[in-house]
Design an enzyme around this catalytic site. Structure first.
Site, PDB file in Angstrom:
ATOM      1  N   GLY A  71     -17.885 -46.662-107.379  1.00 28.82           N
ATOM      2  CA  GLY A  71     -18.367 -45.523-108.154  1.00 28.82           C
ATOM      3  C   GLY A  71     -18.585 -45.952-109.586  1.00 28.82           C
ATOM      4  N   GLN A  76     -19.949 -45.183-118.561  1.00 25.82           N
ATOM      5  CA  GLN A  76     -19.482 -46.568-118.457  1.00 25.82           C
ATOM      6  C   GLN A  76     -20.564 -47.585-118.778  1.00 25.82           C
ATOM      7  OE1 GLN A  76     -17.682 -45.669-114.378  1.00 25.82           O
ATOM      8  NE2 GLN A  76     -16.273 -47.206-115.183  1.00 25.82           N
ATOM      9  N   CYS A 118     -10.513 -48.934-112.137  1.00 24.08           N
ATOM     10  CA  CYS A 118     -11.701 -48.471-112.849  1.00 24.08           C
ATOM     11  C   CYS A 118     -12.405 -49.693-113.423  1.00 24.08           C
ATOM     12  CB  CYS A 118     -11.293 -47.523-113.970  1.00 24.08           C
ATOM     13  SG  CYS A 118     -12.681 -46.910-114.933  1.00 24.08           S
ATOM     14  N   LEU A 119     -13.722 -49.738-113.263  1.00 21.85           N
ATOM     15  CA  LEU A 119     -14.471 -50.896-113.763  1.00 21.85           C
ATOM     16  C   LEU A 119     -14.374 -51.014-115.281  1.00 21.85           C
ATOM     17  CD1 LEU A 119     -17.609 -50.629-111.452  1.00 21.85           C
ATOM     18  CD2 LEU A 119     -15.671 -52.197-111.228  1.00 21.85           C
ATOM     19  N   HIS A 160     -12.680 -38.992-109.768  1.00 22.05           N
ATOM     20  CA  HIS A 160     -12.541 -40.050-110.777  1.00 22.05           C
ATOM     21  C   HIS A 160     -13.826 -40.159-111.607  1.00 22.05           C
ATOM     22  CE1 HIS A 160     -11.222 -44.357-111.850  1.00 22.05           C
ATOM     23  NE2 HIS A 160     -12.475 -44.305-112.266  1.00 22.05           N
ATOM     24  N   GLU A 161     -14.979 -40.151-110.918  1.00 21.08           N
ATOM     25  CA  GLU A 161     -16.251 -40.333-111.643  1.00 21.08           C
ATOM     26  C   GLU A 161     -16.627 -39.089-112.450  1.00 21.08           C
ATOM     27  OE1 GLU A 161     -17.030 -43.265-111.822  1.00 21.08           O
ATOM     28  OE2 GLU A 161     -16.031 -44.036-110.042  1.00 21.08           O
ATOM     29  N   HIS A 164     -14.898 -39.087-115.637  1.00 24.51           N
ATOM     30  CA  HIS A 164     -15.545 -39.937-116.649  1.00 24.51           C
ATOM     31  C   HIS A 164     -16.534 -39.125-117.482  1.00 24.51           C
ATOM     32  CE1 HIS A 164     -14.283 -44.101-116.243  1.00 24.51           C
ATOM     33  NE2 HIS A 164     -14.426 -44.091-114.930  1.00 24.51           N
TER      34      HIS A 164
HETATM   35 NI    NI Z   1     -13.697 -45.451-113.556  1.00 21.60          NI
END
Ligand code: NI
Length: 192
Positions: A71, A76, A118-119, A160-161, A164
């Protein structure tokens, strides 16, 4: 969202399930905590944003698959438009979903705990408890209103996304002690 420690698609998988034009979509740099844009609230997409969304979504998919991740939210990659991309399916059956202006319209009382990463907080993982099931309303890339009911990994990933887009990170669900430990480890790893 970064996939759990055990599983993981190789970098060569980043084009799976994508159309020809998307294959050539430029990769975008993924911003790392504490980049301020990760704490900003993204704004709703309007029809005037269509061109930018058309450019952004294929690049977000390419960037997510390449990471590899399951995701990615626009914050991000430095955009403050309300768009996320997810694909939690096994790599043999890619199921990319782009969600424009996603909104959680129902949450289960029952909760579930999953290990999240998380990236933007690379290689740091922690267990997060969230509603086990959610219903999300969104527009697809064709502008058609859709609803998705999710459970398991997809439910966690969507929450989660969407977090963000509201400037919220998974570490916000941890105790202050755990969060500080994790962020110190991240800072140390980033210095290397
Ligand atoms: Ni994330």
């Amino acid at each position: 969202m970064q996939e759990g420690r055990v599983a993981g698609a190789g970098p060569a998988d980043y084009m799976r399930g994508m159309s020809e034009t998307e294959h050539s979509a430029p990769l975008l740099p993924i911003l790392i905590y504490p980049e301020p844009v990760l704490r900003k609230v993204a704004r709703p997409i309007t029809p005037a944003d269509a061109d930018e969304v058309r450019r952004l979504v294929p690049s977000m998919f390419a960037t997510m698959y390449r990471a590899p991740g399951i995701g990615l939210a626009a914050n991000q990659v430095g955009s403050l438009l309300r768009v996320i991309v997810v694909d939690v399916a096994p790599k043999e059956q890619p199921t990319p979903i782009a969600l424009i202006n996603p909104e959680i319209i129902a949450r289960s009382d029952e909760t579930a705990t999953q290990e999240e990463g998380c990236l933007s907080i690379p290689d740091q993982y922690a267990e997060v408890t969230r509603p086990a099931r959610v219903k999300v309303r969104y527009h697809d890339v064709a502008g058609i209103k859709q609803e998705i009911e999710a459970e398991g990994l997809l439910a966690a990933c969507l929450q989660h996304e969407i977090d963000h887009l509201n400037g919220v990170l998974f570490v916000d669900y941890l105790s202050a002690l755990k969060r500080n430990m994790l962020l110190r480890k991240l800072a140390k790893a980033q210095k290397r």
